[in-house]
Enzyme design. Structure first.
Site, PDB file in Angstrom:
ATOM      1  N   TYR B 293       0.772  -0.947  -0.007  1.00 29.86           N
ATOM      2  CA  TYR B 293      -0.123  -0.041   0.021  1.00 29.86           C
ATOM      3  C   TYR B 293       0.838   1.424  -0.145  1.00 29.86           C
ATOM      4  O   TYR B 293       1.841   1.379   0.689  1.00 29.86           O
ATOM      5  CB  TYR B 293      -0.912   0.103   1.084  1.00 29.86           C
ATOM      6  CG  TYR B 293      -1.936   0.775   1.167  1.00 29.86           C
ATOM      7  CD1 TYR B 293      -3.247   0.647   0.540  1.00 29.86           C
ATOM      8  CD2 TYR B 293      -1.946   2.263   1.687  1.00 29.86           C
ATOM      9  CE1 TYR B 293      -4.364   1.239   0.496  1.00 29.86           C
ATOM     10  CE2 TYR B 293      -3.088   2.966   1.537  1.00 29.86           C
ATOM     11  CZ  TYR B 293      -4.219   2.586   0.976  1.00 29.86           C
ATOM     12  OH  TYR B 293      -5.408   3.630   0.813  1.00 29.86           O
ATOM     13  N   TYR B 343      -5.560   6.261  -7.238  1.00 23.45           N
ATOM     14  CA  TYR B 343      -5.978   5.888  -5.812  1.00 23.45           C
ATOM     15  C   TYR B 343      -7.422   5.349  -5.669  1.00 23.45           C
ATOM     16  O   TYR B 343      -8.488   6.350  -5.536  1.00 23.45           O
ATOM     17  CB  TYR B 343      -5.769   7.363  -4.886  1.00 23.45           C
ATOM     18  CG  TYR B 343      -6.144   7.117  -3.546  1.00 23.45           C
ATOM     19  CD1 TYR B 343      -5.257   6.241  -2.701  1.00 23.45           C
ATOM     20  CD2 TYR B 343      -7.193   7.489  -2.872  1.00 23.45           C
ATOM     21  CE1 TYR B 343      -5.405   6.086  -1.469  1.00 23.45           C
ATOM     22  CE2 TYR B 343      -7.507   7.135  -1.567  1.00 23.45           C
ATOM     23  CZ  TYR B 343      -6.652   6.603  -0.774  1.00 23.45           C
ATOM     24  OH  TYR B 343      -6.613   6.067   0.613  1.00 23.45           O
TER      25      TYR B 343
END
Ligand code: ZN
Lengths: 327, 389
Positions: B293, B343
């Site tokens: 991440y 995103y």
């Protein structure tokens, strides 16, 4: 506002009563078909007496006439109207500016009355004279205290024939919230609301902490009344013994910077940038987030000794910050 | 009844919309397009789907998605909390559902107008937070309002403790930008970045520069999860879940776990690592690629350590030795990741993990048996290992 000041203001504004707001206004165009058509389109008016030459011939007028309620439209100044009152152009503007400068910043059109003497014919030129007709006593209204100002306009054609009249009333008032601010400061100038930092909600679990900051001028640290364990941020139960009982001790205010960031972007209203944000280790062992003040961004460092300072915002909100510790 | 989630579920379909800066459509439309594509990718009918999982932050409710897509009866649905920390949680919930028989075919999804609508970068305010408003109120009055500001506090300490510098962070950003040059769906496709470009980008929250921060995008992404047995009868090569877990560590807060002993460490990620490695019987050396991440570059460094790819404080050396590139020890975010693709709150990183196992990445390493994918950093999170069937 003191009685004396108010008397002076009222004397100043009453001097405007009876004055023409300016010279006679002459309509920019004579009464004409295209303007009538546009006005009717905008208003949803469809009567053939205003729009259809053939139909109009059969009416008592024998030709197209202008709708009576269009009377004021013939003397309106057009686009120039949007320019506001920064540079007063006439007596009415000057009157409004005097009141605005004394805190009566709100304006509310309240009512208008019009009288029409007859229909206007094509080719007639409309002239208008507006006079400041009356100013009321100071009245308390739902939106705030203020004065009703009435102007009266009389309309004539190019030959001085009476076409009608209009009276127009506005309320010039002090917005209710500005009134409170003005009375607190002991002066009448209305203050614009400055944006302020986001406030914490005052809940069961945290409200007492902020209240103690404000009332005692200290950083409170929550303490379990059963096992004495300290905890921050406050929570409703001790994670060591399960007790819900708590009191608080006052932190000494001595602390060291555990870590920091200098916030440049994005910038929110109510904060001054850059912000030197810090996590500190309080002398008592608890950690808290805060802001470092009186320190250039390039001078902050991990391990730096700092001391608490209770900062008060312009709106009275109190919040604990830190500054470099005195040597 | 399975006691772990080892080989009990597989990803059989993935779907995604275009990732844009202004979708011009509703979040529900993005969600349903992604869900429908995941179902089509698996080669089954919407009526065969009987479960849906999404984020608590998602605006498209499960039944709205079901009605729109033509999903009929459902026997399982859930939502996972904590922003990007939810990504792997979606897979965990769906895997539990199919492993226990609560549902047969579960689609997990996330769709947001994250650029044209509510932006993460705009930070928190009293308006969008409800139940955890008091939590945020220990930070909001001090101007700590954005994810970048919270992560910066931790990144500063990490860099101070281990001597990591902006150059080290830059390696993460530049590598992923390079990967995105092969991904036409990436926001940064056609926009390569040099060290100089990186260094010239403006400071957001020191030490984080603009290019240390992820994209903000509009888009949707979805995965279809079922049992390995059913997946084998579907259209695609299954990506079998070798292990999956959620992880929240003692003292955890949402983005602000500032009260634990070591802020230069991610104990929830260490917990996630321990769990997925145990479940899968695998270790860091078995991972052929990863999608760690990457909302902010320092998160990647800290995860490399938490998942045992290098020792504590050694990530700065690991990233400078080209380890994260194709041909390196651990090709990371081969699609560009959150930094350079989009995103999508981490779900797009899950989709890339599946593509890597299928052999379909735009930057496909030669041999990929296992891929590690993680979810949000600084929040209650999770990790999953996808394996080749
Ligand atoms: Zn206790």
């Amino acid at each position: 506002m003191s009685d004396e000041k108010k008397k002076a203001l009222e004397a100043q504004i009453r001097a405007f009563v009876g004055k023409p707001v300016g010279p006679v206004v002459v309509g920019r165009d004579p009464v004409n078909e295209p303007m009538i058509r546009q006005w009717c389109d905008a208003m949803g008016e469809t009567h053939p007496a205003y729009l259809d030459a053939d139909a109009a011939k059969k009416t008592v007028h024998g030709e197209i006439v202008a709708p009576p309620t269009m009377l004021q439209a013939w003397v309106m100044e057009g686009w120039a109207m949007h320019e506001g009152y920064d540079e007063p152009k006439n007596e009415q503007h000057r009157l409004h500016k005097v009141l605005a400068d004394n805190g009566y910043t709100g304006v509310l059109g309240t009512n208008t009355e019009e009288n029409y003497t007859r229909y206007l014919r094509l080719g007639e030129t409309v002239k208008a004279l507006t006079v400041i007709d009356s100013i009321s006593e100071e009245k308390a209204t739902g939106v705030g205290i203020g004065y009703f100002i009435t102007t009266k306009t009389t309309f004539e054609n190019q030959d001085g024939e009476d076409l009608g009249s209009m009276s127009f009333r506005v309320l010039r008032f002090k917005p209710a919230n500005a009134q409170a601010a003005a009375s607190k400061e002991g002066e009448s100038k209305a203050t614009a609301q400055k944006p302020s930092r986001i406030k914490p909600p005052m809940g069961h679990d945290n409200g007492w902490w902020w209240e103690k900051v404000a009332s005692d001028g200290v950083i409170p640290i929550q303490r379990c009344t059963s096992c004495q364990k300290l905890r921050h941020p406050p929570r409703p139960m001790c994670d060591a013994c399960g007790s819900q009982g708590f009191d608080a001790i006052a932190a000494s205010g001595r602390a060291t910077v555990h870590t920091f960031t200098v916030i440049h972007y994005p910038q929110f209203p109510g904060y001054e940038y850059p912000i030197v944000s810090i996590i500190v280790d309080l002398e008592e062992g608890e950690r808290m987030a805060s802001t470092l003040v009186d320190c250039k961004p390039e001078d902050v460092s991990i391990g730096m000794a700092v001391e608490a300072v209770i900062h008060e915002d312009e709106d009275g909100f109190k919040i604990p910050f830190f500054r470099p510790a005195a040597r | 009844m399975p006691t772990t989630l080892h080989n009990e579920a597989a990803v059989a379909g993935i779907g995604q919309t275009a990732y844009t800066k202004n979708s011009g459509v509703s979040e529900l439309q993005l969600a349903t397009e992604a869900v429908r594509k995941a179902i089509d990718d698996a080669g089954i009918q919407p009526s065969e789907v009987d479960g849906l999982v999404t984020y608590t932050m998602d605006s498209s409710d499960e039944v709205e998605v079901a009605r729109t897509v033509g999903i009929g009866d459902m026997t399982f649905w859930s939502q996972v909390n904590y922003g990007g920390g939810a990504a792997v949680g979606l897979v965990a919930h769906a895997a539990m559902a199919v492993a226990t028989g609560a549902a047969k075919n579960v689609v997990v999804y996330r769709a947001l107008n994250g650029r044209s609508g509510q932006r993460m970068g705009q930070g928190v305010s009293g308006q969008i937070i409800s139940s955890d408003l008091i939590h945020w109120s220990w930070y909001m009055p001090f101007g700590l309002l954005t994810p970048a500001s919270w992560i910066a506090l931790q990144a500063r300490l990490y860099m101070h403790k281990y001597g990591a510098t902006s150059e080290h962070l830059a390696h993460v950003a530049i590598t992923q930008r390079m990967h995105a040059q092969k991904n036409p769906n990436a926001a940064m496709y056609g926009k390569p970045m040099t060290m100089d470009d990186y260094m010239k980008s403006r400071m957001i929250c020191e030490p984080l520069r603009l290019f240390d921060c992820c994209q903000e995008d509009d888009g949707g992404c979805a995965l279809l999860i079922t049992t390995p047995e059913r997946a084998r009868d579907m259209k695609q090569t299954p990506a079998v879940i070798r292990g999956v877990t959620q992880a929240s560590f003692e003292g955890q807060e949402q983005m602000t776990s500032f009260y634990r002993d070591d802020l230069a460490w991610l104990p929830e990620m260490e917990l996630a690592a321990k769990r997925v490695y145990e479940m899968s019987g695998l270790g860091p050396k078995d991972m052929d690629a990863a999608c760690l991440y990457d909302a902010f570059t320092p998160e990647v460094l800290m995860q490399l350590e938490a998942f045992g790819f290098c020792g504590r404080g050694e990530a700065k050396d690991f990233v400078t030795s080209e380890s994260l590139t194709l041909g390196g020890a651990l090709p990371n975010n081969t699609h560009g990741g959150l930094l350079s693709e989009a995103y999508l709150h981490g779900v797009n990183n899950l989709a890339e993990g599946v593509r890597l196992v299928r052999g379909e990445s735009c930057n496909q390493p030669d041999k990929v048996d296992h891929v590690l994918v993680t979810s949000g950093v600084g929040v209650p999170t999770g990790a999953v290992i996808f394996g080749k069937d």
